[in-house]
Design a protein around this motif. Sequence first.
Motif, PDB file in Angstrom:
ATOM      1  N   MET A 406      35.523  47.331  10.311  1.00  0.00           N
ATOM      2  CA  MET A 406      36.634  48.092  10.886  1.00  0.00           C
ATOM      3  C   MET A 406      37.625  48.460   9.787  1.00  0.00           C
ATOM      4  SD  MET A 406      36.255  48.622  14.125  1.00  0.00           S
ATOM      5  CE  MET A 406      37.920  49.210  14.435  1.00  0.00           C
ATOM      6  N   LEU A 407      38.075  49.711   9.816  1.00  0.00           N
ATOM      7  CA  LEU A 407      39.057  50.231   8.867  1.00  0.00           C
ATOM      8  C   LEU A 407      40.244  50.720   9.691  1.00  0.00           C
ATOM      9  CD1 LEU A 407      36.199  52.236   7.285  1.00  0.00           C
ATOM     10  CD2 LEU A 407      37.261  50.311   6.119  1.00  0.00           C
ATOM     11  N   ASN A 408      41.419  50.137   9.474  1.00  0.00           N
ATOM     12  CA  ASN A 408      42.523  50.293  10.407  1.00  0.00           C
ATOM     13  C   ASN A 408      43.762  50.838   9.701  1.00  0.00           C
ATOM     14  OD1 ASN A 408      44.718  49.715  12.271  1.00  0.00           O
ATOM     15  ND2 ASN A 408      43.264  48.419  13.368  1.00  0.00           N
ATOM     16  N   THR A 409      44.101  52.099   9.996  1.00  0.00           N
ATOM     17  CA  THR A 409      45.267  52.720   9.355  1.00  0.00           C
ATOM     18  C   THR A 409      46.575  52.142   9.888  1.00  0.00           C
ATOM     19  OG1 THR A 409      46.234  54.855   8.722  1.00  0.00           O
ATOM     20  CG2 THR A 409      45.423  54.664  10.978  1.00  0.00           C
ATOM     21  N   TYR A 410      46.592  51.663  11.134  1.00  0.00           N
ATOM     22  CA  TYR A 410      47.781  51.003  11.684  1.00  0.00           C
ATOM     23  C   TYR A 410      48.092  49.747  10.885  1.00  0.00           C
ATOM     24  CZ  TYR A 410      50.764  48.573  15.129  1.00  0.00           C
ATOM     25  OH  TYR A 410      51.787  47.893  15.755  1.00  0.00           O
ATOM     26  N   VAL A 411      47.082  48.934  10.652  1.00  0.00           N
ATOM     27  CA  VAL A 411      47.265  47.681   9.911  1.00  0.00           C
ATOM     28  C   VAL A 411      47.733  47.960   8.492  1.00  0.00           C
ATOM     29  CG1 VAL A 411      46.034  45.724   8.897  1.00  0.00           C
ATOM     30  CG2 VAL A 411      45.655  46.326  11.296  1.00  0.00           C
ATOM     31  N   MET A 412      47.022  48.839   7.783  1.00  0.00           N
ATOM     32  CA  MET A 412      47.369  49.093   6.381  1.00  0.00           C
ATOM     33  C   MET A 412      48.710  49.807   6.260  1.00  0.00           C
ATOM     34  SD  MET A 412      43.586  49.959   4.835  1.00  0.00           S
ATOM     35  CE  MET A 412      44.053  49.771   3.107  1.00  0.00           C
ATOM     36  N   TYR A 439      44.277  55.445  -0.407  1.00  0.00           N
ATOM     37  CA  TYR A 439      43.303  54.967   0.578  1.00  0.00           C
ATOM     38  C   TYR A 439      43.837  53.846   1.469  1.00  0.00           C
ATOM     39  CZ  TYR A 439      40.101  57.904  -1.983  1.00  0.00           C
ATOM     40  OH  TYR A 439      39.507  58.996  -2.573  1.00  0.00           O
ATOM     41  N   CYS A 440      45.098  53.971   1.846  1.00  0.00           N
ATOM     42  CA  CYS A 440      45.683  53.023   2.792  1.00  0.00           C
ATOM     43  C   CYS A 440      46.358  53.760   3.951  1.00  0.00           C
ATOM     44  CB  CYS A 440      46.691  52.097   2.102  1.00  0.00           C
ATOM     45  SG  CYS A 440      47.997  52.963   1.225  1.00  0.00           S
ATOM     46  N   TYR A 441      46.161  55.075   4.003  1.00  0.00           N
ATOM     47  CA  TYR A 441      46.770  55.921   5.043  1.00  0.00           C
ATOM     48  C   TYR A 441      45.721  56.947   5.458  1.00  0.00           C
ATOM     49  CZ  TYR A 441      49.849  59.556   7.020  1.00  0.00           C
ATOM     50  OH  TYR A 441      50.442  60.496   7.831  1.00  0.00           O
ATOM     51  N   PHE A 442      45.211  56.806   6.682  1.00  0.00           N
ATOM     52  CA  PHE A 442      44.145  57.720   7.108  1.00  0.00           C
ATOM     53  C   PHE A 442      44.183  57.933   8.630  1.00  0.00           C
ATOM     54  CE2 PHE A 442      42.828  53.448   6.079  1.00  0.00           C
ATOM     55  CZ  PHE A 442      42.137  52.974   7.186  1.00  0.00           C
ATOM     56  N   PRO A 443      45.291  58.493   9.144  1.00  0.00           N
ATOM     57  CA  PRO A 443      45.412  58.690  10.602  1.00  0.00           C
ATOM     58  C   PRO A 443      44.388  59.672  11.162  1.00  0.00           C
ATOM     59  CG  PRO A 443      47.186  59.812   9.442  1.00  0.00           C
ATOM     60  CD  PRO A 443      46.490  58.963   8.425  1.00  0.00           C
TER      61      PRO A 443
END
Length: 506
Positions: A406-412, A439-443
């Motif tokens: 899982m890759l989570n833009t909310y978390v990051m 690579y920590c922001y991907f809405p």
Amino acid sequence: MWGSVGRVCLSWACTLLHYLALSLLIAFLVYCAYVHYIHVKYEHIPGPPRDSFLFGHTASIEKATKNYGVVHDLFLRWAEEYGPVYKINFLHHVMLYTSSPEAVKEFLMSPKYPKDPHAYNRLFYIFRKRFMGRGLITDPDHEHWYKQRRIMDTAFSSTYLRQMIGVFNEKAENLMEQLASKADGKQHVSLHGVINRVTLDVITKVAFGMELGLSEGNESDFPNAISLALKGMVTYMQNPFMQYMPQHRKFVREVEESAEMLRNTGRECIEQRKRAKRNGEELPVDILTKILEGAEHSDGLDDEIMLDNFVTFFVAGQETTANQISFTVMELTRQPEITQRLRAEIDEVIGLKRDLSYDDITNLTYMTQVLKESLRLYPPAPGTSRYIKEDTVIDGIRIPGGVPVMLNTYVMGRMEKFFPDPLKFDPERFNPSAPKPYYCYFPFVLGPRSCLGQGFSQLEARVVLSKLLQRYEFELVPGQSYEIMDTGTMRPRDGVVCTLRPRQAS
């Protein structure tokens, strides 16, 4: 004689039950041994303690999601406690969560990591009704998805979006007129509700040539159908067996009826458009026409796949944009300086114009920063997943293959190491001269499977927000919270209920 036969039958039945019970016990023990094997296989990966041997972390997740709570806050806490890679368990399944930017880059930018088929295949149906099927969001087969994406790309090109600016203006203007009768500083207006109606009006018109007139005050079953379908999607993902439980029968039936309504409407639209095309009639310039034209020059898409995307556009193309605009308005009610700066930009670029041009909208630089910051704190679609087929390494940790990540833009987006003072709403993070988030922001996701409709969504958001700020001042009604509700997408929990007044000339 019959007594003897009865005793023999009873003896055989008891023996059969004995062997059946023994078989079930052996099967259960074998299954438990397999679950233990999976635990051992991934035991070297950090993670929170399991709530139970079989059900893993289910209890913790169910507690976090109670009353539409935001489970991603739990994932954020675990990321901060256990590091950039951690695991969670359910039965024999293991799922990884990563907040490593290098991992995000690797898994999202490369087509060799498909979407997790176990998760996205579950969205094929809601209970017993086909829902998103094999549409652009849910299709885990890269080659099949790529064929669809090629057909859809022309329908969302910047050239086409320029042509659609008139529809955005028209529907947003209808909303402003509706709000005029309520802007007395006393009436309570659920801005999330009315914005939802506008975005649904826009997607039905621009995508399918349908006129619902929701922003003009017309009533329709569509908003409730979409809301029910989303709730059904979440509950079905969490508990697919509830369809067999009598206490949930009414809810399941309503959800299935909503999914069927959406697909039946789409089927009627597609059939009418195909019939008009065969008869040589002039076709509306909308996304459906573009898709049909694109399908003619490819190998085509069957009608069920088109219906999958019809539902996808209805849900993703309307709900997420409405939520983003609503979160932005909610945040602006406690950000007077940011609101003042936004209005100054609108006054300079747009002035008193009612018909906004494509160039007007794209010149709203500060508004773009505000919308990006809103997506950082409140991403309507908080994450995505990819499937790791082969053994790999994430942040120095060996990962055996055959596991989803899982890759989570909310978390990051809410981690201090990526965004200092992360809970502060600060649009300057996205100033054109500021460093770009790595690579920590991907809405809208990243890479080949990034959101096809992000340009559409952001253009619409800027038009609606521009007109609202140009025309009205708004204040959150006392008692409203700034909390989030997770219903499959993230939305403001209390609906952004405001009082409005006509904006005073500056």
